[in-house]
Structure formats: C-alpha cells, structure tokens
Motif scaffolding. Structure first.
Motif, mmCIF file in Angstrom:
data_model
loop_
_atom_site.group_PDB
_atom_site.id
_atom_site.type_symbol
_atom_site.label_atom_id
_atom_site.label_comp_id
_atom_site.label_asym_id
_atom_site.label_seq_id
_atom_site.Cartn_x
_atom_site.Cartn_y
_atom_site.Cartn_z
ATOM 1 N N THR A 121 7.311 11.415 -8.908
ATOM 2 C CA THR A 121 6.041 10.770 -8.532
ATOM 3 C C THR A 121 5.120 12.066 -8.420
ATOM 4 N N GLU A 122 3.916 11.783 -8.233
ATOM 5 C CA GLU A 122 3.116 13.648 -8.309
ATOM 6 C C GLU A 122 1.771 12.792 -7.522
ATOM 7 N N GLU A 123 1.234 13.855 -7.262
ATOM 8 C CA GLU A 123 -0.316 14.288 -6.347
ATOM 9 C C GLU A 123 -0.672 12.974 -5.952
ATOM 10 N N PHE A 124 -0.483 13.043 -4.573
ATOM 11 C CA PHE A 124 -1.269 12.477 -3.314
ATOM 12 C C PHE A 124 -2.268 12.860 -3.064
ATOM 13 N N LEU A 125 -2.644 14.496 -2.158
ATOM 14 C CA LEU A 125 -3.567 15.294 -1.227
ATOM 15 C C LEU A 125 -4.423 15.318 -2.670
ATOM 16 N N SER A 126 -4.496 15.869 -3.278
ATOM 17 C CA SER A 126 -4.531 16.248 -5.178
ATOM 18 C C SER A 126 -4.979 15.207 -5.008
ATOM 19 N N GLY A 127 -4.348 14.383 -5.866
ATOM 20 C CA GLY A 127 -5.094 13.496 -6.596
ATOM 21 C C GLY A 127 -6.637 12.419 -5.844
ATOM 22 N N LEU A 152 -4.402 -1.246 -18.925
ATOM 23 C CA LEU A 152 -3.825 -2.323 -18.791
ATOM 24 C C LEU A 152 -2.296 -2.994 -17.832
ATOM 25 N N HIS A 153 -2.231 -1.208 -17.265
ATOM 26 C CA HIS A 153 -1.454 -1.380 -16.347
ATOM 27 C C HIS A 153 -0.509 -0.430 -15.351
ATOM 28 N N GLU A 154 -0.492 -0.240 -14.305
ATOM 29 C CA GLU A 154 0.009 0.265 -13.615
ATOM 30 C C GLU A 154 1.657 -0.053 -12.972
ATOM 31 N N PHE A 155 2.111 1.125 -12.737
ATOM 32 C CA PHE A 155 4.119 1.181 -12.644
ATOM 33 C C PHE A 155 4.336 1.422 -11.579
ATOM 34 N N HIS A 156 5.513 0.518 -11.077
ATOM 35 C CA HIS A 156 6.226 0.987 -10.239
ATOM 36 C C HIS A 156 7.152 2.258 -10.940
ATOM 37 N N PRO A 157 7.818 3.011 -10.075
ATOM 38 C CA PRO A 157 8.276 4.012 -11.085
ATOM 39 C C PRO A 157 10.186 3.418 -10.914
ATOM 40 N N HIS A 158 10.334 1.834 -10.491
ATOM 41 C CA HIS A 158 11.852 1.907 -10.851
ATOM 42 C C HIS A 158 11.702 0.822 -11.732
ATOM 43 N N LEU A 218 3.512 6.170 -3.067
ATOM 44 C CA LEU A 218 2.450 6.172 -2.688
ATOM 45 C C LEU A 218 1.428 7.272 -3.756
ATOM 46 N N PHE A 219 2.553 8.324 -4.138
ATOM 47 C CA PHE A 219 1.613 9.298 -5.296
ATOM 48 C C PHE A 219 0.773 8.627 -6.542
ATOM 49 N N TYR A 220 0.281 8.678 -6.891
ATOM 50 C CA TYR A 220 -0.720 7.915 -7.886
ATOM 51 C C TYR A 220 -0.240 8.314 -9.320
ATOM 52 N N ASN A 221 0.781 9.665 -9.684
ATOM 53 C CA ASN A 221 1.069 9.578 -11.175
ATOM 54 C C ASN A 221 2.799 9.853 -11.760
ATOM 55 N N VAL A 222 3.002 8.728 -12.078
ATOM 56 C CA VAL A 222 4.551 8.453 -12.838
ATOM 57 C C VAL A 222 4.642 9.967 -13.652
ATOM 58 N N LEU A 223 5.935 10.973 -13.637
ATOM 59 C CA LEU A 223 5.918 11.420 -14.537
ATOM 60 C C LEU A 223 7.347 11.706 -14.989
ATOM 61 N N LEU A 224 7.516 11.530 -15.858
ATOM 62 C CA LEU A 224 9.150 10.950 -16.619
ATOM 63 C C LEU A 224 9.644 12.227 -17.830
ATOM 64 N N THR A 257 0.380 5.030 -10.513
ATOM 65 C CA THR A 257 1.374 4.596 -10.217
ATOM 66 C C THR A 257 0.787 2.923 -9.210
ATOM 67 N N ARG A 258 1.353 1.298 -9.004
ATOM 68 C CA ARG A 258 0.518 0.773 -8.490
ATOM 69 C C ARG A 258 -0.220 0.747 -7.267
ATOM 70 N N ILE A 259 0.223 1.310 -6.400
ATOM 71 C CA ILE A 259 0.387 1.716 -5.076
ATOM 72 C C ILE A 259 -0.424 3.211 -5.050
ATOM 73 N N GLY A 260 -0.261 4.378 -5.466
ATOM 74 C CA GLY A 260 -0.775 5.025 -5.529
ATOM 75 C C GLY A 260 -2.633 5.417 -6.228
ATOM 76 N N TYR A 261 -2.509 4.172 -7.403
ATOM 77 C CA TYR A 261 -3.807 3.921 -8.173
ATOM 78 C C TYR A 261 -4.877 2.992 -6.886
ATOM 79 N N GLN A 262 -4.752 1.717 -6.406
ATOM 80 C CA GLN A 262 -5.493 1.742 -5.017
ATOM 81 C C GLN A 262 -5.100 2.279 -3.679
ATOM 82 N N ILE A 263 -4.832 3.430 -3.587
ATOM 83 C CA ILE A 263 -5.167 4.153 -2.676
ATOM 84 C C ILE A 263 -6.615 4.784 -2.936
ATOM 85 N N VAL A 264 -5.862 5.451 -4.387
ATOM 86 C CA VAL A 264 -7.081 6.658 -4.842
ATOM 87 C C VAL A 264 -8.624 5.836 -5.232
#
Length: 304
Positions: free
Chosen positions: A236-242, A212-218, A291-297, A162-169
């Motif tokens: 989305t998943e992986e906040f503390l785990s990320g 090339l990308h990070e993503f917003h879930p929407h 804010l979570f790191y990964n998108v799962l779909l 995710t775009r925001i999660g990537y920056q946090i990680v």
C-alpha cells in the motif's frame, strides 16, 4: 441519450456510457499529461513493485486515455504497446494521445477485462492503473491477465483504493470542503459558482455508479494466488500524500483558478511528491498498511 436510470442497467453498461462521455475531458479533469511530470510518476509507481527494464509485448487493461501505458512507453519500459478498455471512447482517446507522442503502432481494442480478446501466452507484461475498482468480477479479470501472460510474465497494477484508506481520504475531502465554505462566507468571491447540473449530459449522473469496490490488501493477494500467480507483491502507498492530494483536488474543484494562480499546479504536484517521499521513508514504518489509500501490486506467472 436521455433519462438514464442507473438502477435499470448493469455495472458494465454504466461504465461504458459514463466513460465514453468522460473521455472527452478526462485528461483535463485529472491533470493527465504525457510530459516528464507524468512519465516520472508512472515510472516511479511501476518501480515500487517491479524491475525497471524494457518489456516486449505489453498490454494495459482499462487503459483510459493512456496515462499508464503511454508514459511507461515514454519511460523506456515498453517495446510494443497494446491497450484495452470497456469504453470505445477511451480507447480512441488513448490512440490519439499515443500518436501525439510518437507511439504510432499502439494497438487499441474495446474489450471487457473479464474476457480479453487475446490468445493464451501473448504478453510479457500486463499493466493497469485505477481499473480493478470498476470491474464487477475482479477475480475473473485477474485470471484473464494470468491466461494472456507468457510463462515468467508479470502483472503490475497501481492506483486501487483500500477500504480503510478510502474512508480516511473521504473525511479529508469533506473537511477541506468545509474549510473552503467557511472562508467563502467571509470572502464569497473565492468560490467557483455552484455547478448547474441541469445542463449536464445525462451520462454525468452515472459517476456515482461506476466505482464498484475498495480493497483490503489481503483480498487482492488471495485473488492473485487463486488465479495461479507465483511470486506476489502487494503493498500500500499514499497516506499523507493521499490526504494532501485529495485535499488539493477538492480545493481545485471549489476555488476560482485565478485565485490559486499559475504556480498552483507546480505546488500541488511537488507538495504531493514531498509527502509521498515522507510516506515511503517514515510513515510506512509507523502506520498500519491497510490505512494507506492505494493498493499497488505485482505478480509473476510461473515459468516453464
């Protein structure tokens, strides 16, 4: 090949050259295995968004060395396995890994995800893991997945940042590196030697140009709808785990392995899983999804 200039090549060429080179050591670098640890990991990721059952014809796009498709097959979810990747080197590595665990009839093809070499309505399931962020035209790739799925078929993709999660990680990784460097000022012998980039293959310099990308879930949800999918589940998943997982990887990249000890892999995996459970049971009720790191779909193609 020498004097590779990322500015002089398109993103697909960079991905092919880099991943052909990386295929040689990819499993070791990312701690990929085909034992119970990664089988259960892949099964759990899949089960977060899709039914755990056996699927007939299953295609993975961007298969890499086979982490997702092979471990899902070992988990009993895949009857007939097909794998594609833009990198011929990765496809060959996937075939070798499949043969080692007894999956001898996996069909692997070097292929662009935006133009899959299969007819309409060929598969019951299409999967991918950490692939969309390498593809220049993600909506086109999702439309291809829709095209090759049979009516009622399902798409499942995991491991997209995710775009925001990537920056946090990223901040967690930098913070961890700063701590290790500070400790190394007192105990210099803990550090691995600084890498000698002069001896690296020129393809290594392409690493900074293949994500090339990070993503917003929407965004992902909208692309799936536009591709024609009916039921769509984007989470989305992986906040503390990320945070923990990438901090651990930073430590592994900077600290001498003998100081971490033989128990380090066990600690790293099980501490990650503990944080993953905490994320799922508690943190996701509190922390906003972007804010979570990964998108799962998961998405399904409407049936007849």
């Amino acid at each position: 090949m020498t004097n590779l200039d990322p500015a002089a090549m398109d993103a697909k060429t960079a991905n092919v050259l880099y991943h052909d080179w990386e295929a040689q050591n990819y499993d070791d670098r990312w701690s990929i295995s085909f034992d119970e640890r990664c089988v259960s990991y892949a099964r759990e990721k899949f089960g977060r968004v899709a039914p755990i059952q056996k699927y007939g014809d299953v295609l993975e796009i961007g298969c890499g060395t086979g982490f997702f498709i092979i471990n899902l097959w070992q988990a009993g979810l895949v009857e007939r396995a097909y794998a594609t990747d833009i990198s011929p080197g990765m496809v060959e590595a996937c075939r070798r890994n499949a043969e080692r665990v007894g999956l001898t009839d996996l069909e692997g093809k070097a292929s662009d995800a935006e133009s899959l070499p299969y007819e309409d309505n060929s598969f019951d399931l299409v999967v991918g893991h950490a692939v969309l962020h390498h593809i220049p035209d993600v909506p086109a790739a999702l439309k291809e997945c829709f095209r090759v799925l049979r009516p009622g078929g399902r798409l499942v993709i995991a491991g997209e940042p995710t775009r925001i999660g990537y920056q946090i990680v990223l901040r967690a990784r930098r913070g961890t590196a700063a701590v290790v460097k500070a400790i190394a000022k007192v105990k210099p012998d803990i550090r691995l030697p600084e890498p000698d980039h002069s001896g690296l293959a020129p393809e290594a310099a392409l690493e900074a140009h293949v994500d090339l990308h990070e993503f917003h879930p929407h965004m992902v949800r909208g692309w799936l709808r536009d591709a024609g999918f009916g039921t769509v589940n984007v989470r989305t998943e992986e906040f503390l785990s990320g945070l923990l997982g990438w901090s651990n990887r930073t430590i592994e990249a900077m600290v001498r392995p003998e100081l971490l000890g033989k128990s380090w892999p066990f600690f790293a995996y099980h501490s990650y899983m503990a944080m993953y459970r905490l994320d799922e049971w508690v943190v996701r009720r509190i922390v906003p999804k972007p804010l979570f790191y990964n998108v799962l779909l998961s998405a399904t193609k409407p049936g007849d």
